[in-house]
Scaffold this motif. Structure first.
Motif, PDB file in Angstrom:
ATOM      1  N   ILE A  35       0.827  -1.210   0.000  1.00 16.58           N
ATOM      2  CA  ILE A  35       0.000   0.000   0.000  1.00 16.58           C
ATOM      3  C   ILE A  35       0.859   1.258   0.000  1.00 16.58           C
ATOM      4  N   PRO A  36       0.915   1.976  -1.126  1.00 13.52           N
ATOM      5  CA  PRO A  36       1.653   3.240  -1.134  1.00 13.52           C
ATOM      6  C   PRO A  36       0.883   4.291  -0.322  1.00 13.52           C
ATOM      7  N   CYS A  37       1.603   5.040   0.491  1.00 12.61           N
ATOM      8  CA  CYS A  37       0.939   6.036   1.338  1.00 12.61           C
ATOM      9  C   CYS A  37       1.652   7.373   1.253  1.00 12.61           C
ATOM     10  N   TYR A  38       0.916   8.390   0.944  1.00 12.04           N
ATOM     11  CA  TYR A  38       1.482   9.730   0.942  1.00 12.04           C
ATOM     12  C   TYR A  38       0.574  10.628   1.777  1.00 12.04           C
ATOM     13  N   ARG A  80      12.326   9.957  -0.350  1.00  8.12           N
ATOM     14  CA  ARG A  80      11.594  11.199  -0.614  1.00  8.12           C
ATOM     15  C   ARG A  80      10.348  10.861  -1.428  1.00  8.12           C
ATOM     16  N   ASN A  81       9.512  11.839  -1.660  1.00  5.28           N
ATOM     17  CA  ASN A  81       8.302  11.591  -2.434  1.00  5.28           C
ATOM     18  C   ASN A  81       8.640  11.309  -3.896  1.00  5.28           C
ATOM     19  N   LYS A  82       8.223  10.128  -4.380  1.00  9.17           N
ATOM     20  CA  LYS A  82       8.510   9.767  -5.765  1.00  9.17           C
ATOM     21  C   LYS A  82       7.237   9.523  -6.564  1.00  9.17           C
ATOM     22  N   GLY A  83       6.098   9.723  -5.960  1.00  5.93           N
ATOM     23  CA  GLY A  83       4.839   9.527  -6.670  1.00  5.93           C
ATOM     24  C   GLY A  83       4.290   8.122  -6.514  1.00  5.93           C
ATOM     25  N   HIS A  84       2.989   8.021  -6.681  1.00  6.69           N
ATOM     26  CA  HIS A  84       2.258   6.770  -6.481  1.00  6.69           C
ATOM     27  C   HIS A  84       2.873   5.572  -7.202  1.00  6.69           C
ATOM     28  N   GLN A  85       3.123   5.716  -8.511  1.00 14.48           N
ATOM     29  CA  GLN A  85       3.600   4.591  -9.311  1.00 14.48           C
ATOM     30  C   GLN A  85       4.957   4.069  -8.851  1.00 14.48           C
ATOM     31  N   ASP A 122      -4.686   0.965  -2.773  1.00 14.82           N
ATOM     32  CA  ASP A 122      -4.491   2.301  -2.220  1.00 14.82           C
ATOM     33  C   ASP A 122      -4.788   2.310  -0.730  1.00 14.82           C
ATOM     34  N   ALA A 123      -4.299   3.356  -0.085  1.00 10.51           N
ATOM     35  CA  ALA A 123      -4.456   3.453   1.366  1.00 10.51           C
ATOM     36  C   ALA A 123      -5.865   3.877   1.765  1.00 10.51           C
ATOM     37  N   ASP A 124      -6.648   4.371   0.825  1.00 11.55           N
ATOM     38  CA  ASP A 124      -7.913   5.008   1.214  1.00 11.55           C
ATOM     39  C   ASP A 124      -9.120   4.071   1.233  1.00 11.55           C
ATOM     40  N   LEU A 125      -8.877   2.761   1.071  1.00 14.79           N
ATOM     41  CA  LEU A 125      -9.961   1.764   1.105  1.00 14.79           C
ATOM     42  C   LEU A 125     -11.048   1.998   0.062  1.00 14.79           C
ATOM     43  N   GLN A 126     -10.723   2.729  -1.006  1.00  5.36           N
ATOM     44  CA  GLN A 126     -11.708   2.910  -2.073  1.00  5.36           C
ATOM     45  C   GLN A 126     -11.931   1.592  -2.803  1.00  5.36           C
ATOM     46  N   ASP A 127     -10.876   0.783  -2.800  1.00  2.00           N
ATOM     47  CA  ASP A 127     -10.987  -0.530  -3.427  1.00  2.00           C
ATOM     48  C   ASP A 127     -11.496  -1.511  -2.378  1.00  2.00           C
ATOM     49  N   GLU A 143     -17.176  -3.015  -6.444  1.00  2.00           N
ATOM     50  CA  GLU A 143     -17.715  -1.659  -6.362  1.00  2.00           C
ATOM     51  C   GLU A 143     -16.663  -0.765  -5.735  1.00  2.00           C
ATOM     52  N   ARG A 144     -16.437   0.384  -6.310  1.00  2.00           N
ATOM     53  CA  ARG A 144     -15.462   1.278  -5.714  1.00  2.00           C
ATOM     54  C   ARG A 144     -16.175   2.301  -4.833  1.00  2.00           C
ATOM     55  N   ALA A 145     -15.714   2.450  -3.598  1.00  2.00           N
ATOM     56  CA  ALA A 145     -16.348   3.364  -2.653  1.00  2.00           C
ATOM     57  C   ALA A 145     -15.699   4.741  -2.721  1.00  2.00           C
ATOM     58  N   SER A 202      -7.980  13.519  -1.673  1.00  6.49           N
ATOM     59  CA  SER A 202      -7.276  12.877  -2.776  1.00  6.49           C
ATOM     60  C   SER A 202      -5.875  13.456  -2.915  1.00  6.49           C
ATOM     61  N   LYS A 203      -4.894  12.559  -3.100  1.00  2.24           N
ATOM     62  CA  LYS A 203      -3.521  13.006  -3.308  1.00  2.24           C
ATOM     63  C   LYS A 203      -3.247  13.165  -4.797  1.00  2.24           C
ATOM     64  N   TYR A 204      -4.306  13.076  -5.577  1.00  2.00           N
ATOM     65  CA  TYR A 204      -4.189  13.246  -7.021  1.00  2.00           C
ATOM     66  C   TYR A 204      -4.993  14.462  -7.457  1.00  2.00           C
TER      67      TYR A 204
HETATM   68  N1  UDP Z   1       0.076   8.280  -3.264  1.00  2.00           N
HETATM   69  C1  UDP Z   1       1.464   8.113  -3.145  1.00  2.00           C
HETATM   70  N2  UDP Z   1       2.289   9.113  -3.596  1.00  2.00           N
HETATM   71  C2  UDP Z   1       1.813  10.281  -4.145  1.00  2.00           C
HETATM   72  C3  UDP Z   1       0.398  10.417  -4.287  1.00  2.00           C
HETATM   73  C4  UDP Z   1      -0.430   9.402  -3.850  1.00  2.00           C
HETATM   74  O1  UDP Z   1       1.931   7.097  -2.659  1.00  2.00           O
HETATM   75  O2  UDP Z   1       2.616  11.132  -4.509  1.00  2.00           O
HETATM   76  C5  UDP Z   1      -0.827   7.205  -2.799  1.00  2.00           C
HETATM   77  C6  UDP Z   1      -1.914   7.636  -1.840  1.00  2.00           C
HETATM   78  O3  UDP Z   1      -1.465   7.665  -0.503  1.00  2.00           O
HETATM   79  C7  UDP Z   1      -2.976   6.567  -2.066  1.00  2.00           C
HETATM   80  C8  UDP Z   1      -2.795   6.215  -3.542  1.00  2.00           C
HETATM   81  O4  UDP Z   1      -1.503   6.697  -3.919  1.00  2.00           O
HETATM   82  O5  UDP Z   1      -2.753   5.409  -1.290  1.00  2.00           O
HETATM   83  C9  UDP Z   1      -3.871   6.807  -4.430  1.00  2.00           C
HETATM   84  O6  UDP Z   1      -4.023   8.181  -4.184  1.00  2.00           O
HETATM   85  P1  UDP Z   1      -5.445   8.877  -4.030  1.00  2.00           P
HETATM   86  O7  UDP Z   1      -6.394   7.962  -3.316  1.00  2.00           O
HETATM   87  O8  UDP Z   1      -5.238  10.213  -3.390  1.00  2.00           O
HETATM   88  O9  UDP Z   1      -5.873   9.051  -5.550  1.00  2.00           O
HETATM   89  P2  UDP Z   1      -7.364   9.007  -6.156  1.00  2.00           P
HETATM   90  O10 UDP Z   1      -8.030   7.784  -5.606  1.00  2.00           O
HETATM   91  O11 UDP Z   1      -8.004  10.255  -5.703  1.00  2.00           O
HETATM   92  O12 UDP Z   1      -7.136   8.932  -7.636  1.00  2.00           O
END
Ligand code: UDP
Ligand code: MG
Length: 318
Positions: free
Chosen positions: A8-11, A75-80, A101-106, A202-204, A211-213
């Motif tokens: 689980i990537p977390c930012y 350091r922060n390298k982005g979600h991917q 993802d960390a937000d339990l949307q999935d 279903e996505r919640a 959102s970090k996006y």
């Molecule tokens: N995330 C990350 N690095 C970043 C931006 C986001 O690791 O620079 C993680 C974030 O913590 C989350 C996942 O990527 O677990 C998806 O991000 P988010 O839920 O904010 O995106 P959305 O669902 O709004 O597209």
């Protein structure tokens, strides 16, 4: 029984993490009790250079419960990239890896479905959202248009699949061989191949935090997806150039006839308009080509995609 790691990537997820951890403890305990996964299975949080208390929380979870482990990026390298860091670390300990993802949307209950497909021998199982009802109309529309555009560009992509998927260690090891720096995982994973399947869920809506996006990151992610996987934009420009060239030939013929008839002043508008049109077009073409040159530039540098600062798995072995 196979060892499953959930990556689980977390930012900046301090608001969300306690909720996520609680839900996952339950899920993992059930799966372990039902003997569907090995008791050595874990949840691996990847802290993507968060500025809040995310890493402190991960460390606390790790201390209080064997189920949790973590990796901290320098350091922060982005979600991917954070996701890739997690996959590459987890593959040394796990047989199967689920990314989410960390937000339990999935919906975490989709993991049951993932495991069933895995039992049928799948190396990759894609989580696919059955609907986009929780999204705003705008996000739904842009996402749909985007997937269609990608398809037209010849990119193989699973519709409505984000980065919620199960991969076997074998699949992750294969992914490791993709040496590209410009990373668009959901476009690259299908290139791996192997037996794969999909599970719908279903996505919640996001439960806590925001959102970090933001739109800006979303647009750059979308551009990344196209330019890192397809060279059709260049071909399109080439095609456009050829068409314009033929049109200009016809125009030339037209001007010559007018000239022969002695009406030369006539046509000034056409000239000015074409100067502007061609100027704009050339700029556009240079822009697109520049985008690819930029990619070649980064690719030749082959910078590391991530650097791990701390890996909690390591000090456990000592
Ligand atoms: N995330 C990350 N690095 C970043 C931006 C986001 O690791 O620079 C993680 C974030 O913590 C989350 C996942 O990527 O677990 C998806 O991000 P988010 O839920 O904010 O995106 P959305 O669902 O709004 O597209
Ligand atoms: Mg989200």
């Amino acid at each position: 029984m196979e060892i499953m790691y959930i990556v689980i990537p977390c930012y900046n997820e301090e608001e969300m993490l306690p909720i996520t951890a609680k839900a996952l403890i339950q899920k993992m305990d059930t799966l372990i009790a039902e003997q569907r996964i090995s008791p050595l299975s874990k949840v691996m949080f990847v802290d993507d250079g968060s500025k809040d208390k995310t890493w402190e929380l991960i460390e606390r979870f790790h201390r209080s419960c064997d189920l949790f482990t973590g990796v901290k990026l320098s350091r922060n390298k982005g979600h991917q990239n954070a996701l890739l860091a997690g996959l590459m670390t987890a593959k040394d300990y796990a047989d199967i890896i689920v990314s989410m993802d960390a937000d339990l949307q999935d919906d975490i209950n989709a993991i049951d479905g993932f495991l069933e497909k895995r039992a049928e021998g799948c190396e990759i199982v894609y989580g696919v959202r059955s609907s986009r009802e929780t999204d705003t109309g705008f996000k739904r529309w842009t996402a749909q248009t985007y997937y269609k555009t990608l398809e037209k560009m010849g990119v193989e992509i699973t519709y409505n699949h984000a980065d919620y998927r199960l991969m076997s260690r074998r699949a992750v090891e294969a992914l490791e061989d993709f040496r590209e720096v410009n990373l668009f995982l959901r476009g690259i994973v299908p290139m791996i191949g192997f037996k794969s399947d999909i599970v719908t869920y279903e996505r919640a809506a996001r439960q806590a935090g925001e959102s970090k996006y933001p739109l800006k990151k979303m647009i750059s992610f979308a551009v990344e997806g196209i330019t890192s996987l397809s060279i059709k934009p260049i071909r399109f420009i080439t095609g456009l150039g050829i068409t314009i060239f033929f049109v200009s030939l016809i125009m030339l013929l037209y001007f010559l006839i007018i000239h022969a008839l002695g009406r030369t002043v006539h046509g000034w508008t056409t000239t000015v308009v074409s100067v502007w049109a061609l100027g704009g077009l050339q700029l556009l073409a240079i822009g697109v080509i520049g985008e690819y040159i930029g990619k070649i530039y980064l690719e030749t540098k082959s910078r590391p995609k991530f650097i791990i600062d701390i890996n909690l798995e390591d000090d456990e072995k000592e």
